[in-house]
Design a protein around this motif. Sequence first.
Motif, mmCIF file in Angstrom:
data_model
loop_
_atom_site.group_PDB
_atom_site.id
_atom_site.type_symbol
_atom_site.label_atom_id
_atom_site.label_comp_id
_atom_site.label_asym_id
_atom_site.label_seq_id
_atom_site.Cartn_x
_atom_site.Cartn_y
_atom_site.Cartn_z
ATOM 1 N N HIS A 54 0.867 -1.044 -0.100
ATOM 2 C CA HIS A 54 0.135 -0.109 0.169
ATOM 3 C C HIS A 54 0.930 1.262 0.047
ATOM 4 C CE1 HIS A 54 -3.177 2.882 0.926
ATOM 5 N NE2 HIS A 54 -2.699 3.157 2.163
ATOM 6 N N THR A 55 2.032 1.471 0.753
ATOM 7 C CA THR A 55 2.743 2.419 0.924
ATOM 8 C C THR A 55 3.738 2.646 -0.169
ATOM 9 O OG1 THR A 55 4.302 1.156 2.497
ATOM 10 C CG2 THR A 55 2.227 2.749 3.451
ATOM 11 N N GLY A 56 4.135 1.384 -0.584
ATOM 12 C CA GLY A 56 5.179 1.414 -1.572
ATOM 13 C C GLY A 56 6.852 1.585 -0.983
ATOM 14 N N ARG A 57 6.670 1.566 0.285
ATOM 15 C CA ARG A 57 8.096 1.545 1.157
ATOM 16 C C ARG A 57 8.285 0.340 1.671
ATOM 17 N NH1 ARG A 57 5.335 6.432 2.716
ATOM 18 N NH2 ARG A 57 4.825 5.494 4.504
ATOM 19 N N GLY A 58 9.714 -0.098 1.622
ATOM 20 C CA GLY A 58 10.172 -1.512 2.139
ATOM 21 C C GLY A 58 9.552 -2.458 1.451
ATOM 22 N N GLY A 59 9.051 -2.464 0.516
ATOM 23 C CA GLY A 59 8.485 -3.516 -0.289
ATOM 24 C C GLY A 59 9.613 -4.399 -1.090
ATOM 25 N N PHE A 60 10.443 -3.868 -1.550
ATOM 26 C CA PHE A 60 11.657 -4.318 -2.225
ATOM 27 C C PHE A 60 12.525 -5.144 -1.162
ATOM 28 C CE2 PHE A 60 15.974 -4.456 -3.840
ATOM 29 C CZ PHE A 60 15.959 -5.270 -5.112
ATOM 30 N N LEU A 61 12.750 -4.626 -0.209
ATOM 31 C CA LEU A 61 13.648 -5.224 0.929
ATOM 32 C C LEU A 61 12.897 -6.575 1.434
ATOM 33 C CD1 LEU A 61 16.074 -5.422 2.647
ATOM 34 C CD2 LEU A 61 14.676 -3.422 4.231
ATOM 35 N N ALA A 62 11.390 -6.318 1.835
ATOM 36 C CA ALA A 62 10.806 -7.365 2.131
ATOM 37 C C ALA A 62 10.809 -8.500 1.252
ATOM 38 C CB ALA A 62 9.561 -7.007 2.580
ATOM 39 N N ALA A 63 10.529 -8.308 -0.068
ATOM 40 C CA ALA A 63 10.318 -9.258 -0.957
ATOM 41 C C ALA A 63 11.825 -9.892 -1.183
ATOM 42 C CB ALA A 63 9.799 -8.806 -2.384
ATOM 43 N N SER A 64 12.528 -9.087 -1.250
ATOM 44 C CA SER A 64 14.117 -9.804 -1.478
ATOM 45 C C SER A 64 14.462 -10.591 -0.466
ATOM 46 C CB SER A 64 15.322 -8.385 -1.185
ATOM 47 O OG SER A 64 15.044 -7.810 -2.600
ATOM 48 N N LEU A 65 14.111 -10.349 0.878
ATOM 49 C CA LEU A 65 14.285 -11.012 2.205
ATOM 50 C C LEU A 65 13.612 -12.196 2.013
ATOM 51 C CD1 LEU A 65 14.559 -8.637 4.913
ATOM 52 C CD2 LEU A 65 16.575 -9.796 3.740
ATOM 53 N N ALA A 66 12.277 -12.217 1.522
ATOM 54 C CA ALA A 66 11.182 -13.364 1.550
ATOM 55 C C ALA A 66 11.987 -14.338 0.449
ATOM 56 C CB ALA A 66 9.911 -13.169 1.132
ATOM 57 N N ASN A 67 12.541 -13.768 -0.770
ATOM 58 C CA ASN A 67 13.007 -14.726 -1.850
ATOM 59 C C ASN A 67 14.466 -15.409 -1.132
ATOM 60 O OD1 ASN A 67 11.061 -14.304 -3.766
ATOM 61 N ND2 ASN A 67 12.045 -12.345 -4.198
ATOM 62 N N VAL A 68 14.930 -14.469 -0.317
ATOM 63 C CA VAL A 68 16.379 -15.440 0.172
ATOM 64 C C VAL A 68 15.895 -16.515 0.908
ATOM 65 C CG1 VAL A 68 18.279 -14.854 1.873
ATOM 66 C CG2 VAL A 68 17.708 -13.342 -0.090
ATOM 67 N N ALA A 69 14.844 -16.229 1.837
ATOM 68 C CA ALA A 69 14.436 -17.379 2.862
ATOM 69 C C ALA A 69 13.783 -18.510 2.066
ATOM 70 C CB ALA A 69 13.100 -16.649 3.763
#
Length: 224
Positions: A54-69
């Motif tokens: 919704h905010t567009g903030r932190g999404g890339f970081l969260a998605a990247s960490l999720a993909n690493v996980a």
Amino acid sequence: MNVLLWVTDWLSAPEQWSGTAGIPARFAEHLGYSGLALLLSALIAVPIGLLTGHTGRGGFLAASLANVARALPTIGVLMLVVLAAGIGLVPVMAALVALAVPPILVNTYEGVRGVDPQVRDAARGMGMRGREVLLRVELPVALPLILVGLRTAAIQVVSTATIAAYVGIGGLGRFIVDGQARRQFEMVAGGALLVVVMALLVAALFYLLRRFLVAPGLRRSPGS
């Protein structure tokens, strides 16, 4: 063909359907572990995905960490947590949640970010505030993709929850582990078949949820 006969004989034996080590009890245990892991994962991943989308903030970081996980070996996570916390339900939940969070988080984020900007603008033009736009516009539109993430996570959790047997917990994995230890391969094959059946039931459940929760127009949209 012999394997099919072995499994049929094993499943048809009356002793397999009674007691605390019977198929109904193990099925219920497996379902309980899987449901708890999926619930915890959804409580973590869905709010983060909605907020970042919704905010567009932190999404890339969260998605990247999720993909690493996603690259973490579940059995490796399990053994690390066992060493740190001991044998029990905690290491099983930690491993399963680590497995389930990434697909839910990524699909929730992508679903919200994929909402047509004109739809958001129209909602704001009608006087909706940020939270209203998220809950009344973005969430319903993103729901098909969110359900896909939940379904993917649920099937992965059900299939992987067999690892609970390696740390002394029950579930359908007990048939696989105990069958290997006793060299009763019909038990191993029967346990694996039961896990497949549960995964198919989970897939059918999410199909029904999609039919009841998603608007017909969104069900027909590409990628839903």
